[in-house]
Motif scaffolding. Structure first.
Motif, short mmCIF file in Angstrom:
data_model
loop_
_atom_site.label_atom_id
_atom_site.label_comp_id
_atom_site.label_asym_id
_atom_site.label_seq_id
_atom_site.Cartn_x
_atom_site.Cartn_y
_atom_site.Cartn_z
N ILE A 13 0.86 -1.18 0.00
CA ILE A 13 0.00 0.00 0.00
C ILE A 13 0.89 1.24 0.00
N THR A 14 0.70 2.09 -0.98
CA THR A 14 1.49 3.32 -1.08
C THR A 14 0.56 4.51 -1.11
N ALA A 15 0.88 5.52 -0.31
CA ALA A 15 0.07 6.74 -0.26
C ALA A 15 0.95 7.95 -0.52
N ARG A 16 0.40 8.89 -1.26
CA ARG A 16 1.13 10.11 -1.61
C ARG A 16 0.22 11.31 -1.47
N VAL A 17 0.75 12.38 -0.91
CA VAL A 17 -0.02 13.61 -0.79
C VAL A 17 -0.09 14.28 -2.15
N GLU A 18 -1.31 14.47 -2.67
CA GLU A 18 -1.51 15.15 -3.95
C GLU A 18 -1.73 16.64 -3.75
N SER A 19 -2.36 17.01 -2.65
CA SER A 19 -2.62 18.40 -2.31
C SER A 19 -2.84 18.44 -0.80
N PRO A 20 -2.99 19.63 -0.21
CA PRO A 20 -3.18 19.69 1.24
C PRO A 20 -4.38 18.91 1.76
N ALA A 21 -5.32 18.57 0.89
CA ALA A 21 -6.51 17.84 1.37
C ALA A 21 -6.80 16.60 0.54
N LEU A 22 -5.82 16.11 -0.21
CA LEU A 22 -6.06 14.96 -1.09
C LEU A 22 -4.87 14.01 -1.08
N ALA A 23 -5.15 12.72 -0.88
CA ALA A 23 -4.12 11.68 -0.93
C ALA A 23 -4.48 10.66 -2.00
N ARG A 24 -3.49 10.18 -2.69
CA ARG A 24 -3.67 9.10 -3.67
C ARG A 24 -3.05 7.84 -3.10
N VAL A 25 -3.81 6.75 -3.11
CA VAL A 25 -3.38 5.49 -2.52
C VAL A 25 -3.46 4.39 -3.56
N THR A 26 -2.44 3.55 -3.60
CA THR A 26 -2.43 2.42 -4.53
C THR A 26 -2.13 1.14 -3.78
N ALA A 27 -2.60 0.01 -4.34
CA ALA A 27 -2.28 -1.31 -3.82
C ALA A 27 -1.68 -2.13 -4.96
N GLU A 28 -0.53 -2.73 -4.70
CA GLU A 28 0.16 -3.53 -5.71
C GLU A 28 0.50 -4.90 -5.16
N GLN A 29 0.31 -5.90 -5.99
CA GLN A 29 0.67 -7.28 -5.63
C GLN A 29 1.27 -7.94 -6.85
N TYR A 30 2.33 -8.70 -6.65
CA TYR A 30 3.06 -9.31 -7.77
C TYR A 30 3.51 -8.23 -8.77
N ASP A 31 3.85 -7.03 -8.25
CA ASP A 31 4.27 -5.90 -9.09
C ASP A 31 3.21 -5.47 -10.09
N ARG A 32 1.95 -5.73 -9.77
CA ARG A 32 0.84 -5.30 -10.62
C ARG A 32 -0.10 -4.42 -9.82
N LEU A 33 -0.61 -3.38 -10.47
CA LEU A 33 -1.53 -2.48 -9.82
C LEU A 33 -2.89 -3.17 -9.65
N CYS A 34 -3.38 -3.22 -8.41
CA CYS A 34 -4.64 -3.90 -8.12
C CYS A 34 -5.76 -2.94 -7.74
N PHE A 35 -5.39 -1.79 -7.18
CA PHE A 35 -6.40 -0.92 -6.59
C PHE A 35 -5.85 0.50 -6.54
N THR A 36 -6.68 1.48 -6.85
CA THR A 36 -6.29 2.88 -6.71
C THR A 36 -7.42 3.63 -6.03
N SER A 37 -7.04 4.64 -5.26
CA SER A 37 -8.04 5.41 -4.54
C SER A 37 -7.54 6.83 -4.31
N GLU A 38 -8.47 7.77 -4.28
CA GLU A 38 -8.17 9.13 -3.87
C GLU A 38 -9.05 9.46 -2.67
N VAL A 39 -8.41 9.97 -1.63
CA VAL A 39 -9.10 10.27 -0.38
C VAL A 39 -9.02 11.78 -0.14
N GLY A 40 -10.19 12.42 -0.13
CA GLY A 40 -10.24 13.84 0.14
C GLY A 40 -10.63 14.07 1.59
N THR A 41 -9.83 14.85 2.32
CA THR A 41 -10.03 14.97 3.75
C THR A 41 -10.23 16.42 4.19
N ALA A 42 -10.75 16.55 5.40
CA ALA A 42 -10.86 17.86 6.05
C ALA A 42 -10.00 17.82 7.30
#
Length: 318
Positions: free
Chosen positions: A289-318
């Motif tokens: 699971i890898t998470a990266r700050v995209e902006s002060p209120a947005l994170a992009r999260v990915t899940a990888e298994q066997y070096d393949r992308l399985c899941f992506t998500s963007e989480v907008g927070t307050a």
């Protein structure tokens, strides 16, 4: 059934059973009644319990995961009662998004009643029945719309699903192959009060040459972090019944916890979340699971298994 027949039936209310929402534990079924309001529209009532610590946030309110689980339970319910989908079919998540008002998550002294207004569209039908659809949901509390959600999912017949999953089709074998869950990151870091509910674990530090370490840091990028997905098949909520892969709800919770960990110690209330499910995540192999700050209120999260992308998500927070 004809449209006129459906409309005549629209006033009738029906009870929701655990079987209709694919839950063995009756306490995990949050939908209570449903009725058809049109050919492809439904009204469903839900009750959020006041005595479930798992679905409570650190500030004492409801956790956003409760909204996601409530919407997820609509998929089997509407598929079965609205479109006669057989129980042996598999419902496969493709994408999901919600937007909520923080007022939705305020807890009272007792259970909270909700109305879910559901509209189904983009229906795909095959000879065997429903094959997929998009579901839009308005969530009302006290008659006020406080959240919206939309999701696309497909319906796979057992023979098709068996071909998709191959050797991983057997649920019993898949559960037996899952290794013991490692220790999770500290619960406050993940925005949890109970350590057992943490779904991220630290990636062990490995000494590597300075140049390689620099390259790895560059790949991960600034303002980001990475963990292993922590899969505990003994957790009664995440694993209410045997499954052959990591449940989608657990991946969504991993995205939320990863976003919170990025902003720790500042509490990060996830007001919006969007996700796409690209591949199944197996129970017997590490998932990063890898998470990266995209902006002060947005994170992009990915899940990888066997070096393949399985899941992506963007989480907008307050």
């Amino acid at each position: 059934m004809s449209d006129s027949g459906i409309l005549l039936e629209s006033a009738a209310c029906h009870a929701v059973t655990g079987k209709l929402v694919h839950k063995l534990d009756p306490d995990e079924a949050f939908l209570t009644m449903w009725r058809r309001t049109g050919p492809d529209t439904f009204s469903v009532t839900a009750h959020w319990p006041a005595d479930r610590p798992f679905y409570r946030s650190a500030d004492g309110g409801f956790d956003s995961l409760l909204l996601t689980e409530t919407v997820r339970q609509l998929f089997p319910l509407i598929s079965h009662v609205g479109y006669d989908t057989p129980f042996e079919c598999h419902l496969v998540w493709e994408n999901y998004r919600y937007d909520l008002d923080p007022a939705l998550l305020r807890a009272g002294s007792g259970p909270v009643a909700l109305e879910l207004r559901v509209t189904c569209s983009d229906l795909v039908r095959r000879r065997t029945g429903l094959a997929g659809m998009t579901m839009d949901v308005d969530v009302l509390r006290g008659g006020i719309r406080l959240a919206t959600a939309t999701s696309r999912f497909t319906v796979q017949a057992p023979a098709i699903y068996r071909r998709l999953r191959g050797a991983n089709f057997d649920r019993v074998c898949a559960m037996a192959s899952a290794p013991p869950a490692p220790e999770g990151i500290p619960a406050p870091l993940a925005g949890r009060s109970d350590q057992a509910d943490v779904v991220l674990s630290e990636i062990p530090h490995v000494d590597v040459p300075e140049q390689i370490a620099s390259e790895m840091s560059g790949l991960l990028g600034p303002n980001s972090d990475s963990w292993w997905l922590r899969v505990d098949i003994t957790h009664r909520t995440y694993f209410d019944h045997p499954v052959d892969h990591v449940p989608g709800a657990l991946l969504l919770e991993a995205a939320r916890q990863a976003a919170q960990a990025l902003w720790y110690p500042v509490p990060a209330l996830p007001l919006t979340m969007s996700a796409a499910f690209h591949r199944y995540v197996d129970l017997d192999a590490p998932c990063r699971i890898t998470a990266r700050v995209e902006s002060p209120a947005l994170a992009r999260v990915t899940a990888e298994q066997y070096d393949r992308l399985c899941f992506t998500s963007e989480v907008g927070t307050a």
